[in-house]
Design a protein around this motif. Sequence first.
Motif, PDB file in Angstrom:
ATOM      1  N   UNK A  73       4.937   5.297  -5.096  1.00 46.59           N
ATOM      2  CA  UNK A  73       4.533   5.506  -3.708  1.00 46.59           C
ATOM      3  C   UNK A  73       3.889   6.889  -3.537  1.00 46.59           C
ATOM      4  N   UNK A  74       4.439   7.887  -4.211  1.00 47.57           N
ATOM      5  CA  UNK A  74       3.903   9.246  -4.161  1.00 47.57           C
ATOM      6  C   UNK A  74       2.483   9.296  -4.743  1.00 47.57           C
ATOM      7  N   UNK A  75       2.263   8.611  -5.859  1.00 50.90           N
ATOM      8  CA  UNK A  75       0.936   8.565  -6.477  1.00 50.90           C
ATOM      9  C   UNK A  75      -0.063   7.840  -5.586  1.00 50.90           C
ATOM     10  N   UNK A  76       0.360   6.744  -4.954  1.00 49.54           N
ATOM     11  CA  UNK A  76      -0.521   6.007  -4.039  1.00 49.54           C
ATOM     12  C   UNK A  76      -0.905   6.878  -2.849  1.00 49.54           C
ATOM     13  N   UNK A  77       0.043   7.641  -2.330  1.00 50.14           N
ATOM     14  CA  UNK A  77      -0.235   8.540  -1.208  1.00 50.14           C
ATOM     15  C   UNK A  77      -1.239   9.612  -1.618  1.00 50.14           C
ATOM     16  N   UNK A  78      -1.056  10.189  -2.817  1.00 49.17           N
ATOM     17  CA  UNK A  78      -1.985  11.202  -3.309  1.00 49.17           C
ATOM     18  C   UNK A  78      -3.383  10.620  -3.485  1.00 49.17           C
ATOM     19  N   UNK A  79      -3.473   9.369  -3.969  1.00 50.89           N
ATOM     20  CA  UNK A  79      -4.769   8.714  -4.158  1.00 50.89           C
ATOM     21  C   UNK A  79      -5.463   8.480  -2.816  1.00 50.89           C
ATOM     22  N   UNK A  80      -4.707   8.052  -1.819  1.00 49.64           N
ATOM     23  CA  UNK A  80      -5.286   7.845  -0.479  1.00 49.64           C
ATOM     24  C   UNK A  80      -5.776   9.163   0.109  1.00 49.64           C
ATOM     25  N   UNK A  92      -6.780  11.765  -1.598  1.00 52.71           N
ATOM     26  CA  UNK A  92      -7.969  12.141  -2.359  1.00 52.71           C
ATOM     27  C   UNK A  92      -9.193  11.372  -1.864  1.00 52.71           C
ATOM     28  N   UNK A  93      -9.046  10.055  -1.654  1.00 53.80           N
ATOM     29  CA  UNK A  93     -10.148   9.239  -1.142  1.00 53.80           C
ATOM     30  C   UNK A  93     -10.572   9.698   0.253  1.00 53.80           C
ATOM     31  N   UNK A  94      -9.596  10.017   1.099  1.00 48.63           N
ATOM     32  CA  UNK A  94      -9.908  10.493   2.441  1.00 48.63           C
ATOM     33  C   UNK A  94     -10.699  11.802   2.384  1.00 48.63           C
ATOM     34  N   UNK A  95     -10.249  12.725   1.536  1.00 54.98           N
ATOM     35  CA  UNK A  95     -10.946  14.007   1.402  1.00 54.98           C
ATOM     36  C   UNK A  95     -12.348  13.827   0.851  1.00 54.98           C
ATOM     37  N   UNK A  96     -12.533  12.898  -0.086  1.00 53.19           N
ATOM     38  CA  UNK A  96     -13.869  12.611  -0.615  1.00 53.19           C
ATOM     39  C   UNK A  96     -14.783  12.066   0.477  1.00 53.19           C
ATOM     40  N   UNK A  97     -14.256  11.193   1.302  1.00 54.59           N
ATOM     41  CA  UNK A  97     -15.048  10.627   2.401  1.00 54.59           C
ATOM     42  C   UNK A  97     -15.412  11.713   3.410  1.00 54.59           C
ATOM     43  N   UNK A  98     -14.469  12.581   3.725  1.00 51.29           N
ATOM     44  CA  UNK A  98     -14.753  13.690   4.643  1.00 51.29           C
ATOM     45  C   UNK A  98     -15.846  14.592   4.078  1.00 51.29           C
ATOM     46  N   UNK A  99     -15.763  14.889   2.787  1.00 48.96           N
ATOM     47  CA  UNK A  99     -16.790  15.715   2.144  1.00 48.96           C
ATOM     48  C   UNK A  99     -18.149  15.027   2.194  1.00 48.96           C
ATOM     49  N   UNK A 100     -18.181  13.709   2.015  1.00 46.54           N
ATOM     50  CA  UNK A 100     -19.449  12.967   2.073  1.00 46.54           C
ATOM     51  C   UNK A 100     -20.049  13.046   3.474  1.00 46.54           C
ATOM     52  N   UNK A 101     -19.232  12.903   4.502  1.00 48.61           N
ATOM     53  CA  UNK A 101     -19.724  13.024   5.883  1.00 48.61           C
ATOM     54  C   UNK A 101     -20.263  14.431   6.137  1.00 48.61           C
ATOM     55  N   UNK A 102     -19.550  15.422   5.655  1.00 48.06           N
ATOM     56  CA  UNK A 102     -20.027  16.804   5.828  1.00 48.06           C
ATOM     57  C   UNK A 102     -21.393  17.000   5.177  1.00 48.06           C
ATOM     58  N   UNK A 103     -21.534  16.467   3.959  1.00 48.29           N
ATOM     59  CA  UNK A 103     -22.824  16.588   3.266  1.00 48.29           C
ATOM     60  C   UNK A 103     -23.932  15.883   4.029  1.00 48.29           C
ATOM     61  N   UNK A 104     -23.600  14.727   4.640  1.00 55.83           N
ATOM     62  CA  UNK A 104     -24.613  14.001   5.431  1.00 55.83           C
ATOM     63  C   UNK A 104     -25.059  14.838   6.619  1.00 55.83           C
ATOM     64  N   UNK A 105     -24.092  15.403   7.332  1.00 52.86           N
ATOM     65  CA  UNK A 105     -24.428  16.196   8.510  1.00 52.86           C
ATOM     66  C   UNK A 105     -25.209  17.445   8.139  1.00 52.86           C
ATOM     67  N   UNK A 130     -23.237   1.079   5.798  1.00 53.31           N
ATOM     68  CA  UNK A 130     -23.609  -0.231   5.216  1.00 53.31           C
ATOM     69  C   UNK A 130     -23.398  -0.252   3.704  1.00 53.31           C
ATOM     70  N   UNK A 131     -22.987   0.889   3.141  1.00 53.13           N
ATOM     71  CA  UNK A 131     -22.692   0.933   1.711  1.00 53.13           C
ATOM     72  C   UNK A 131     -23.887   1.240   0.843  1.00 53.13           C
ATOM     73  N   UNK A 132     -25.000   1.626   1.447  1.00 53.99           N
ATOM     74  CA  UNK A 132     -26.204   1.916   0.666  1.00 53.99           C
ATOM     75  C   UNK A 132     -26.154   3.309   0.049  1.00 53.99           C
ATOM     76  N   UNK A 133     -25.293   4.167   0.573  1.00 52.66           N
ATOM     77  CA  UNK A 133     -25.118   5.506   0.008  1.00 52.66           C
ATOM     78  C   UNK A 133     -23.705   5.578  -0.542  1.00 52.66           C
ATOM     79  N   UNK A 134     -23.609   5.935  -1.809  1.00 51.42           N
ATOM     80  CA  UNK A 134     -22.300   6.061  -2.433  1.00 51.42           C
ATOM     81  C   UNK A 134     -21.719   7.437  -2.102  1.00 51.42           C
ATOM     82  N   UNK A 135     -20.482   7.493  -1.756  1.00 54.35           N
ATOM     83  CA  UNK A 135     -19.849   8.764  -1.431  1.00 54.35           C
ATOM     84  C   UNK A 135     -19.001   9.192  -2.563  1.00 54.35           C
TER      85      UNK A 135
END
Length: 169
Positions: free
Chosen positions: A124-131, A133-146, A164-169
């Motif tokens: 459960x701890x590893x799954x939480x860390x993975x989520x 990490x994914x959230x932080x990656x998505x936030x970084x992708x949005x920042x880069x877009x802006x 739409x999934x055309x840009x990979x984050x």
Amino acid sequence: MEMDHISTNKEQSRRLLACGVLKETADMYLETANIPPVEYHHIAWKIGQKSWFSHEENRDIIPAWSLTALIKLIPIGTYTVLKMTKNDVEWTVVYEQNLNVLFSHCNESIMEAVVRTVEDLKKMEKEKEEKEREFNERCDAYRRMYRGAKDENDLKNRINAFRSGKIDW
């Protein structure tokens, strides 16, 4: 009925190490002589914890956890509860958080039931860390877009392409 040992057995210890439990948290070690194959339980202070795996060439040494050391690995606080009960046949270990049962394990051996609980908590701890990490990656992708947008129109196009999934984050 299986008799409980003073510590985890080899298989349980290997499973705990595999799921990420640090060997430094063990309070004992198992030592198996190659000739004859006999398993001994020792208290960890008899040899230094850092030299467990290089102690002697003719011995197999692995960390082991007592029931007390296993329970110390389980986070228990204001809203988390660990319940251990025994009926005529088996032990039941229940881990609750905010009145919700997260894990429940039944086994003839209390050691096995608690080891399974620790394994589930580590998973459960590893799954939480993975989520996270994914959230932080998505936030970084949005920042880069802006930050990379030339104007408001370009920003809208980038956001729509991203959604739409055309840009990979």
